[in-house]
Design a protein around this motif. Structure first.
Motif, PDB file in Angstrom:
ATOM      1  N   LYS A   1       6.968  -5.714   3.475  1.00  0.00           N
ATOM      2  CA  LYS A   1       6.248  -4.487   3.144  1.00  0.00           C
ATOM      3  C   LYS A   1       6.724  -3.928   1.805  1.00  0.00           C
ATOM      4  CE  LYS A   1       6.751  -3.290   8.051  1.00  0.00           C
ATOM      5  NZ  LYS A   1       7.279  -2.254   8.978  1.00  0.00           N
TER       6      LYS A   1
ATOM      7  N   GLU B   1       8.770  -1.509  -5.635  1.00  0.00           N
ATOM      8  CA  GLU B   1       9.218  -2.197  -4.417  1.00  0.00           C
ATOM      9  C   GLU B   1       8.610  -3.595  -4.339  1.00  0.00           C
ATOM     10  OE1 GLU B   1       8.435   0.054  -0.905  1.00  0.00           O
ATOM     11  OE2 GLU B   1       9.660   1.763  -1.529  1.00  0.00           O
TER      12      GLU B   1
ATOM     13  N   ASP C   1       0.870  -1.180   0.000  1.00  0.00           N
ATOM     14  CA  ASP C   1       0.000   0.000   0.000  1.00  0.00           C
ATOM     15  C   ASP C   1       0.904   1.226   0.000  1.00  0.00           C
ATOM     16  OD1 ASP C   1      -1.727   2.255   1.221  1.00  0.00           O
ATOM     17  OD2 ASP C   1      -3.202   0.648   0.956  1.00  0.00           O
ATOM     18  N   ASP C   2       0.498   2.282  -0.692  1.00  0.00           N
ATOM     19  CA  ASP C   2       1.366   3.452  -0.776  1.00  0.00           C
ATOM     20  C   ASP C   2       1.312   4.343   0.462  1.00  0.00           C
ATOM     21  OD1 ASP C   2      -1.242   4.137  -1.459  1.00  0.00           O
ATOM     22  OD2 ASP C   2      -0.643   5.749  -2.812  1.00  0.00           O
ATOM     23  N   HIS C   3       0.518   3.977   1.444  1.00  0.00           N
ATOM     24  CA  HIS C   3       0.476   4.696   2.720  1.00  0.00           C
ATOM     25  C   HIS C   3       1.105   3.814   3.805  1.00  0.00           C
ATOM     26  CE1 HIS C   3      -2.818   6.598   0.395  1.00  0.00           C
ATOM     27  NE2 HIS C   3      -2.359   7.701   0.977  1.00  0.00           N
ATOM     28  N   PRO C   4       2.292   4.172   4.294  1.00  0.00           N
ATOM     29  CA  PRO C   4       2.981   3.349   5.301  1.00  0.00           C
ATOM     30  C   PRO C   4       2.129   3.069   6.535  1.00  0.00           C
ATOM     31  CG  PRO C   4       4.487   4.980   4.413  1.00  0.00           C
ATOM     32  CD  PRO C   4       3.141   5.304   3.853  1.00  0.00           C
TER      33      PRO C   4
ATOM     34  N   THR D   1      -1.047   2.702   6.677  1.00  0.00           N
ATOM     35  CA  THR D   1      -2.030   1.674   6.323  1.00  0.00           C
ATOM     36  C   THR D   1      -1.381   0.297   6.361  1.00  0.00           C
ATOM     37  OG1 THR D   1      -3.268   3.222   4.930  1.00  0.00           O
ATOM     38  CG2 THR D   1      -3.620   0.878   4.533  1.00  0.00           C
ATOM     39  N   VAL D   2      -0.169   0.190   5.824  1.00  0.00           N
ATOM     40  CA  VAL D   2       0.567  -1.080   5.864  1.00  0.00           C
ATOM     41  C   VAL D   2       0.731  -1.539   7.304  1.00  0.00           C
ATOM     42  CG1 VAL D   2       2.792  -2.179   5.437  1.00  0.00           C
ATOM     43  CG2 VAL D   2       1.785  -0.708   3.684  1.00  0.00           C
ATOM     44  N   GLU D   3       1.144  -0.616   8.176  1.00  0.00           N
ATOM     45  CA  GLU D   3       1.338  -0.977   9.589  1.00  0.00           C
ATOM     46  C   GLU D   3       0.024  -1.395  10.233  1.00  0.00           C
ATOM     47  OE1 GLU D   3       4.266  -1.383  10.913  1.00  0.00           O
ATOM     48  OE2 GLU D   3       5.202  -0.659   9.070  1.00  0.00           O
TER      49      GLU D   3
ATOM     50  N   HIS E   1       5.590  -0.281  -0.842  1.00  0.00           N
ATOM     51  CA  HIS E   1       4.733   0.907  -0.904  1.00  0.00           C
ATOM     52  C   HIS E   1       4.455   1.375  -2.332  1.00  0.00           C
ATOM     53  CE1 HIS E   1       6.756   1.096   3.132  1.00  0.00           C
ATOM     54  NE2 HIS E   1       5.475   1.087   3.461  1.00  0.00           N
TER      55      HIS E   1
END
Length: 218
Positions: free
Chosen positions: A34, A40, A7-10, A12-14, A36
């Protein structure tokens, strides 16, 4: 369990990782990778393949920065790439889009095992989605399912036979009487009725007729 989260929002990933790191998932011993953006994610996938440690599941957002060099322009392209190079990896796509045609397009062309609309996400729903997909089931969040059903209804009701079946049922015909007025076998008619009941989310013939009339299909 090796899980790729893109996901391009860190933050949100967390959030996704935290949701899948609770006690209920501890037995799966999840290991998270992970990414983003598409670039990657591409290199994470190639690295995983080289190490012979394929991902078990990939959670991918639709709206990702592209990796044009490899013609991966979105999360949809990324999921299709994963399916090509890592066929045993289950995929869950997440999208903020609620337009019916976009959601249906993802379901029909990309065919992820899971499809979630962002507004539907809770930690519990994400856990449910991952559990279902890992067990070989398909998962669609409530809004995704509603969008897809709207298109399925229209596709089903474009067919003359289906509209005829509903019409004659509304006039009091029994299923066993329909093969006398419609050029289909009783078995074929029953299969069409079952499919329509599923899409209209009803359990009996009268409910199907009422919904079809209510929604303007006959």
């Amino acid at each position: 369990m090796n899980i790729l989260v893109v996901d391009d929002h860190p933050m949100t990933v967390e959030g996704y990782i935290n949701a899948l790191s609770g006690d209920s998932f501890a037995s799966n011993k999840p290991h998270f990778t992970k990414a983003h953006n598409c670039e990657e994610a591409y290199f994470a996938i190639t690295k995983s393949i080289s190490a012979k440690q394929s991902f078990d599941i990939a959670i991918v957002d639709k709206g990702l920065p592209a990796y044009e060099e490899k013609s991966i322009f979105s999360g949809s392209n990324l999921v299709l790439y994963i399916k090509e190079v890592m066929p045993n990896c289950k995929t869950i796509m997440i999208t903020a889009h609620t337009e019916i045609i976009i959601v249906y397009d993802i379901a029909k062309k990309v065919r992820p095992e899971g499809l979630i609309i962002k507004n539907d996400i809770t930690p519990e729903k994400l856990q449910e989605a991952v559990s279902d997909v890992m067990q070989g089931k398909q998962y669609q969040s409530p809004t995704a399912k509603k969008c897809i059903n709207e298109i399925w209804k229209k596709e089903l009701m474009v067919e003359d036979y289906n509209r005829q079946i509903i019409f004659y049922l509304s006039k009091g015909f029994k299923i066993k009487e329909l093969d006398g007025v419609i050029c289909l076998t009783t078995s074929a008619i029953q299969k069409r009725i079952l499919r329509m009941k599923k899409v209209f989310d009803v359990t009996d013939d009268s409910g199907l007729v009422k919904e079809a009339i209510k929604q303007g299909f006959i």
